[in-house]
Motif scaffolding. Structure first.
Motif, PDB file in Angstrom:
ATOM      1  N   PRO A   1      25.681  39.342  29.693  1.00 50.79           N
ATOM      2  CA  PRO A   1      25.957  40.242  28.608  1.00 50.79           C
ATOM      3  C   PRO A   1      25.206  41.921  28.321  1.00 50.79           C
ATOM      4  O   PRO A   1      24.307  41.438  29.012  1.00 50.79           O
ATOM      5  N   LEU A   2      25.897  43.187  27.020  1.00 48.94           N
ATOM      6  CA  LEU A   2      25.902  43.353  26.989  1.00 48.94           C
ATOM      7  C   LEU A   2      25.091  43.226  25.535  1.00 48.94           C
ATOM      8  O   LEU A   2      23.814  43.474  24.803  1.00 48.94           O
ATOM      9  N   GLU A   3      25.779  43.155  24.542  1.00 48.51           N
ATOM     10  CA  GLU A   3      25.973  43.116  22.936  1.00 48.51           C
ATOM     11  C   GLU A   3      26.713  42.302  22.361  1.00 48.51           C
ATOM     12  O   GLU A   3      28.138  42.195  23.120  1.00 48.51           O
ATOM     13  N   HIS A   4      25.996  41.137  21.981  1.00 47.34           N
ATOM     14  CA  HIS A   4      27.341  40.152  21.217  1.00 47.34           C
ATOM     15  C   HIS A   4      27.472  40.542  19.741  1.00 47.34           C
ATOM     16  O   HIS A   4      25.924  40.736  19.087  1.00 47.34           O
ATOM     17  N   ARG A   5      28.684  39.874  18.914  1.00 46.29           N
ATOM     18  CA  ARG A   5      28.269  40.153  17.011  1.00 46.29           C
ATOM     19  C   ARG A   5      28.854  38.755  16.549  1.00 46.29           C
ATOM     20  O   ARG A   5      30.251  37.990  17.338  1.00 46.29           O
ATOM     21  N   VAL A   6      28.694  38.241  15.598  1.00 48.93           N
ATOM     22  CA  VAL A   6      29.037  36.880  15.007  1.00 48.93           C
ATOM     23  C   VAL A   6      29.665  37.870  13.739  1.00 48.93           C
ATOM     24  O   VAL A   6      28.721  38.081  13.174  1.00 48.93           O
TER      25      VAL A   6
ATOM     26  N   LEU B   1      26.901  25.073  34.706  1.00 55.19           N
ATOM     27  CA  LEU B   1      28.266  26.366  35.364  1.00 55.19           C
ATOM     28  C   LEU B   1      28.098  27.917  34.826  1.00 55.19           C
ATOM     29  O   LEU B   1      27.988  28.715  35.664  1.00 55.19           O
ATOM     30  N   ALA B   2      27.743  27.646  33.734  1.00 59.37           N
ATOM     31  CA  ALA B   2      27.406  29.533  32.355  1.00 59.37           C
ATOM     32  C   ALA B   2      26.465  29.205  31.476  1.00 59.37           C
ATOM     33  O   ALA B   2      26.190  27.971  31.255  1.00 59.37           O
ATOM     34  N   ALA B   3      26.755  30.359  31.178  1.00 57.91           N
ATOM     35  CA  ALA B   3      25.452  31.080  29.985  1.00 57.91           C
ATOM     36  C   ALA B   3      26.420  31.164  28.862  1.00 57.91           C
ATOM     37  O   ALA B   3      26.939  32.042  28.432  1.00 57.91           O
ATOM     38  N   ASP B   4      25.673  31.064  27.907  1.00 59.25           N
ATOM     39  CA  ASP B   4      26.345  31.969  26.639  1.00 59.25           C
ATOM     40  C   ASP B   4      25.953  33.008  26.704  1.00 59.25           C
ATOM     41  O   ASP B   4      24.964  33.660  26.968  1.00 59.25           O
ATOM     42  N   THR B   5      27.242  33.964  26.287  1.00 65.43           N
ATOM     43  CA  THR B   5      27.153  35.523  25.590  1.00 65.43           C
ATOM     44  C   THR B   5      25.601  35.396  25.194  1.00 65.43           C
ATOM     45  O   THR B   5      24.701  36.963  25.434  1.00 65.43           O
TER      46      THR B   5
ATOM     47  N   PHE C   1      31.854  32.130  26.899  1.00 72.27           N
ATOM     48  CA  PHE C   1      30.821  31.431  27.910  1.00 72.27           C
ATOM     49  C   PHE C   1      31.043  31.773  29.439  1.00 72.27           C
ATOM     50  O   PHE C   1      32.378  32.873  29.445  1.00 72.27           O
ATOM     51  N   LEU C   2      29.844  32.240  29.723  1.00 71.58           N
ATOM     52  CA  LEU C   2      29.851  34.046  31.298  1.00 71.58           C
ATOM     53  C   LEU C   2      29.325  32.857  32.574  1.00 71.58           C
ATOM     54  O   LEU C   2      28.204  32.532  32.284  1.00 71.58           O
ATOM     55  N   ARG C   3      30.184  33.075  33.351  1.00 72.60           N
ATOM     56  CA  ARG C   3      30.076  32.581  34.891  1.00 72.60           C
ATOM     57  C   ARG C   3      29.754  33.498  35.672  1.00 72.60           C
ATOM     58  O   ARG C   3      31.181  34.309  35.999  1.00 72.60           O
ATOM     59  N   GLY C   4      29.030  34.154  36.298  1.00 76.87           N
ATOM     60  CA  GLY C   4      29.130  35.488  36.956  1.00 76.87           C
ATOM     61  C   GLY C   4      28.763  36.841  36.689  1.00 76.87           C
ATOM     62  O   GLY C   4      29.027  37.957  37.481  1.00 76.87           O
ATOM     63  N   ILE C   5      28.710  36.869  35.369  1.00 77.68           N
ATOM     64  CA  ILE C   5      29.467  38.011  34.143  1.00 77.68           C
ATOM     65  C   ILE C   5      27.900  38.089  33.238  1.00 77.68           C
ATOM     66  O   ILE C   5      27.411  37.041  32.442  1.00 77.68           O
TER      67      ILE C   5
END
Length: 279
Positions: free
Chosen positions: A256-261, A220-224, A250-254
């Motif tokens: 991502p721009l940038e992520h940080r851990v 249903l969704a993708a990881d950021t 997890f993003l559905r219909g959105i």
């Protein structure tokens, strides 16, 4: 009367000063120094969301937890292993020490003295929580039919991220070595997520990306992180002290721009935050 940001920060500084004058309050007389208000972000980042398992019971200060959230100032924060009293403290410290005002919704599924304290006949509530800079509506709180070794569930709210209305989910799946239980829980969660064209699913899934029990969510969704996917060729940054990826946005219909851990001394799970493209 509603105080402005400057007045709130001044009030926070006065509270911190009083703590110094009153003296130590931690066990053993150790003083827990609060963060300086100047560390706070100017305001929340409107398109940023964050997930964090705050670790319980770990005996960490809610002052420190609030300071960790204030570093990144997300529009929406999903917390797991959260006691209601702790979340109330975090929310108050964010406002008083950092000038960051959040609304709160709870997804508690368990009352347990060992987790959250309180009187033995009235233990504190434990589960998930969502903090949002914008008001939230249509909250739901679902306990999974089978929690495994401890009651678990998910919550969902509708709020605003990046100027757009979006459904936000927050969950904590069953502990490790309970793959079958987690598969059932993921199926319950996926059925609700599938009803929404645009959704953000935050949480501690207690499973690595290629674990079979997460297949319903991945459908249903993708990881950021665009590099992270359920195949063994995916490159997924660890989110825990034991170098496993258990925490997801997890993003559905959105997009991502940038992520940080970001590792943190205040939990065995890292902070994961992401900025989203919300056209």
């Amino acid at each position: 009367m509603v105080l402005g940001r400057g007045a709130r920060l001044l009030a926070g500084a006065l509270v911190a000063a009083c703590m110094v004058l009153v003296g130590p309050s931690a066990p053993g007389g150790a003083f827990l120094a609060g963060p300086s208000p100047v560390e706070a972000a100017e305001d929340v980042v409107p398109n940023r969301v964050m997930t964090w398992n705050i670790c319980n019971p770990c005996g960490e200060s809610n002052v420190h937890r609030a300071a960790e959230i204030a570093k990144y100032a997300p529009q929406v924060v999903g917390l797991q292993e959260a006691c209601v009293r702790d979340v109330e403290g975090i929310r108050d410290h964010l406002a008083n020490l950092h000038g960051l005002v959040y609304h709160v919704e709870y997804g508690t599924v368990l009352r347990k003295w060992g987790r959250c304290g309180g009187a033995p006949w009235r233990p504190g509530a434990f589960g998930q929580a969502v903090l949002s800079a914008a008001p939230m509506s249509d909250p739901v709180n679902v306990e999974y039919p089978d929690g495994g070794s401890e009651d678990r569930g998910y919550m969902a709210v509708t709020t605003t991220v990046g100027g757009r209305s979006v459904r936000v989910f927050n969950t904590h799946l069953a502990e490790r070595r309970q793959e079958t239980v987690r598969a059932g829980q993921a199926g319950v969660l996926a059925a609700d997520v599938a009803r929404h064209d645009r959704a953000i699913v935050l949480g501690d899934f207690n499973a690595v990306p290629d674990a079979p029990e997460l297949s319903r969510i991945w459908a249903l969704a993708a990881d950021t992180d665009p590099q992270c996917h359920p195949s063994r060729t995916g490159i997924c940054e660890p989110t825990t002290d034991w170098q496993s990826k258990f925490d997801y946005v997890f993003l559905r219909g959105i997009a991502p721009l940038e992520h940080r851990v970001r590792p943190t001394p205040y939990s065995d799970h890292h902070v994961l935050h992401t900025d989203l493209d919300m056209p």
